[in-house]
Motif scaffolding. Structure first.
Motif, PDB file in Angstrom:
ATOM      1  N   GLN A 186      53.610  23.395 -42.696  1.00 52.85           N
ATOM      2  CA  GLN A 186      54.844  22.904 -42.085  1.00 52.85           C
ATOM      3  C   GLN A 186      55.961  23.929 -42.215  1.00 52.85           C
ATOM      4  O   GLN A 186      56.753  24.131 -41.285  1.00 52.85           O
ATOM      5  N   TYR A 187      56.016  24.592 -43.361  1.00 52.78           N
ATOM      6  CA  TYR A 187      57.040  25.609 -43.579  1.00 52.78           C
ATOM      7  C   TYR A 187      56.842  26.789 -42.620  1.00 52.78           C
ATOM      8  O   TYR A 187      57.798  27.259 -41.982  1.00 52.78           O
ATOM      9  N   ILE A 188      55.597  27.263 -42.491  1.00 48.28           N
ATOM     10  CA  ILE A 188      55.317  28.422 -41.631  1.00 48.28           C
ATOM     11  C   ILE A 188      55.567  28.084 -40.163  1.00 48.28           C
ATOM     12  O   ILE A 188      56.228  28.841 -39.435  1.00 48.28           O
ATOM     13  N   TRP A 189      55.038  26.952 -39.708  1.00 41.65           N
ATOM     14  CA  TRP A 189      55.250  26.537 -38.325  1.00 41.65           C
ATOM     15  C   TRP A 189      56.731  26.322 -38.038  1.00 41.65           C
ATOM     16  O   TRP A 189      57.229  26.685 -36.959  1.00 41.65           O
ATOM     17  N   GLY A 190      57.433  25.722 -38.991  1.00 42.55           N
ATOM     18  CA  GLY A 190      58.862  25.485 -38.807  1.00 42.55           C
ATOM     19  C   GLY A 190      59.669  26.769 -38.742  1.00 42.55           C
ATOM     20  O   GLY A 190      60.601  26.907 -37.939  1.00 42.55           O
ATOM     21  N   LYS A 191      59.317  27.745 -39.610  1.00 38.03           N
ATOM     22  CA  LYS A 191      60.000  29.034 -39.603  1.00 38.03           C
ATOM     23  C   LYS A 191      59.788  29.764 -38.276  1.00 38.03           C
ATOM     24  O   LYS A 191      60.700  30.422 -37.754  1.00 38.03           O
ATOM     25  N   ARG A 192      58.578  29.664 -37.753  1.00 39.68           N
ATOM     26  CA  ARG A 192      58.232  30.417 -36.545  1.00 39.68           C
ATOM     27  C   ARG A 192      58.719  29.747 -35.273  1.00 39.68           C
ATOM     28  O   ARG A 192      59.223  30.401 -34.363  1.00 39.68           O
ATOM     29  N   PHE A 193      58.577  28.427 -35.193  1.00 41.25           N
ATOM     30  CA  PHE A 193      58.870  27.741 -33.931  1.00 41.25           C
ATOM     31  C   PHE A 193      59.924  26.642 -34.051  1.00 41.25           C
ATOM     32  O   PHE A 193      60.269  26.013 -33.053  1.00 41.25           O
ATOM     33  N   GLY A 194      60.408  26.371 -35.267  1.00 36.32           N
ATOM     34  CA  GLY A 194      61.295  25.231 -35.469  1.00 36.32           C
ATOM     35  C   GLY A 194      62.603  25.305 -34.703  1.00 36.32           C
ATOM     36  O   GLY A 194      63.338  26.288 -34.829  1.00 36.32           O
ATOM     37  N   ARG A 195      62.876  24.277 -33.937  1.00 35.03           N
ATOM     38  CA  ARG A 195      64.136  24.195 -33.194  1.00 35.03           C
ATOM     39  C   ARG A 195      64.800  22.820 -33.351  1.00 35.03           C
ATOM     40  O   ARG A 195      66.022  22.723 -33.383  1.00 35.03           O
ATOM     41  N   HIS A 196      63.988  21.790 -33.407  1.00 34.92           N
ATOM     42  CA  HIS A 196      64.527  20.418 -33.384  1.00 34.92           C
ATOM     43  C   HIS A 196      64.384  19.777 -34.761  1.00 34.92           C
ATOM     44  O   HIS A 196      63.279  19.503 -35.226  1.00 34.92           O
ATOM     45  N   ARG A 197      65.504  19.553 -35.415  1.00 40.06           N
ATOM     46  CA  ARG A 197      65.499  18.990 -36.770  1.00 40.06           C
ATOM     47  C   ARG A 197      65.171  17.500 -36.742  1.00 40.06           C
ATOM     48  O   ARG A 197      65.549  16.779 -35.825  1.00 40.06           O
ATOM     49  N   ILE A 198      64.482  17.054 -37.799  1.00 40.24           N
ATOM     50  CA  ILE A 198      64.094  15.642 -37.885  1.00 40.24           C
ATOM     51  C   ILE A 198      65.148  14.840 -38.641  1.00 40.24           C
ATOM     52  O   ILE A 198      65.649  13.825 -38.150  1.00 40.24           O
TER      53      ILE A 198
END
Length: 301
Positions: A186-198
């Motif tokens: 989740q951390y890696i995917w979020g760092k790379r593609f994260g745009r929309h906060r939950i």
């Protein structure tokens, strides 16, 4: 499975040595601290798991003690309740004794029922009513979180299974590796593609992209490990991979909400690069009980 964990740690060491110089100094030091701590955690965890079920149960009793101590150091407590805390700590060896003895009935009700009834009674003997409701609620919730929920992991070690050829140790490895690797994914995917906060007010770094990427990773990992470590069918493994990712996320943000409420970034400093014990086990606190009871009701002997 232990070999896979070792390979991942060695791979991380090689990556850090090859690419670490390109990272900012602060980030490089943080990654080094995290990785060094992971070596210690993995060594202690796997050693206790391999040597004997009793040692593994004792190991988690100690982890619960550290987690409860950390929790109580964060929560303001009343002077009148200092002697009550002794009984909360005493509940840890008693509770883990029920696990080691295989007494399932007492294991599942000792803290939620007997300690729930006993602790407020002991509080009123001190004669202090101011802040009683808050004190009773926070103490019992702390026991449920750091002792009861977490203890479902070592409880897998003594669970009888209907299918031969599988063990509690394999189930523990499966759920722990799944949940912990999901955190990393989740951390890696979020760092790379994260745009929309939950939940930006609680955990600003948690994004839908990271959450869904971690869930997809957990699903694939569960499918790959299930046949080796568990009695689950492919459909079960896929559903458990998705559920473990979602429930682990909930545990993570719940502990984050607790820290936000108390105004702290980390729950402690015991684990360099990670924070405290609660920071490291937060995802397991919600995933472990659900996984345990699913296995017991669907595959228990």
């Amino acid at each position: 499975m232990a070999g896979l964990i070792l390979c991942l740690l060695i791979g991380a060491e090689v990556f850090l040595r090859l690419k670490g110089r390109a990272l900012p100094a602060d980030q490089r030091r943080e990654i080094r601290a995290r990785l060094s701590t992971w070596w210690v955690i993995a060594g202690l965890f796997l050693s206790a798991l391999i040597l004997s079920p009793g040692l593994f149960i004792a190991f988690f009793a100690f982890v619960s003690f550290l987690a409860l101590k950390e929790y109580l150091s964060l929560i303001p407590t009343r002077r009148a309740d200092r002697r009550v805390l002794f009984w909360a700590y005493l509940a840890i060896p008693v509770h883990y004794y029920w696990i080691a003895s295989g007494w399932y009935g007492m294991f599942v009700i000792f803290i939620p029922v007997y300690m729930f009834l006993f602790l407020p009674f002991r509080m009123i003997l001190a004669g202090e009513t101011r802040g009683f409701l808050k004190a009773a609620g926070t103490l019992h919730w702390g026991l449920m979180l750091t002792v009861y929920a977490l203890s479902h992991l070592p409880a897998l070690m003594v669970m009888p299974l209907a299918q031969e050829g599988f063990s509690g140790a394999g189930l523990v490895l499966f759920i722990v590796f799944l949940v912990q690797f999901n955190d990393v994914a989740q951390y890696i995917w979020g760092k790379r593609f994260g745009r929309h906060r939950i939940v930006p007010a609680i955990s600003p770094n948690k994004t839908w992209e990271g959450f869904l990427g971690g869930m997809a990773t957990s699903l694939m990992l569960a499918l790959g490990l299930a046949a080796l470590l568990t009695p689950f069918s492919p459909v079960e493994a896929a559903l458990i991979g998705i559920a473990a990712s979602a429930v682990g996320f909930i545990g993570d943000v719940v502990v984050s909400a607790l820290k936000r409420d108390l105004g702290v970034k980390d729950s402690g400093t015991l684990l360099p690069g990670h924070g405290g014990v609660l920071d490291r086990v937060d995802s397991l606190l919600f995933a472990a009980p659900l996984f345990y009871h699913y296995v017991r009701y669907m595959h228990g002997g």
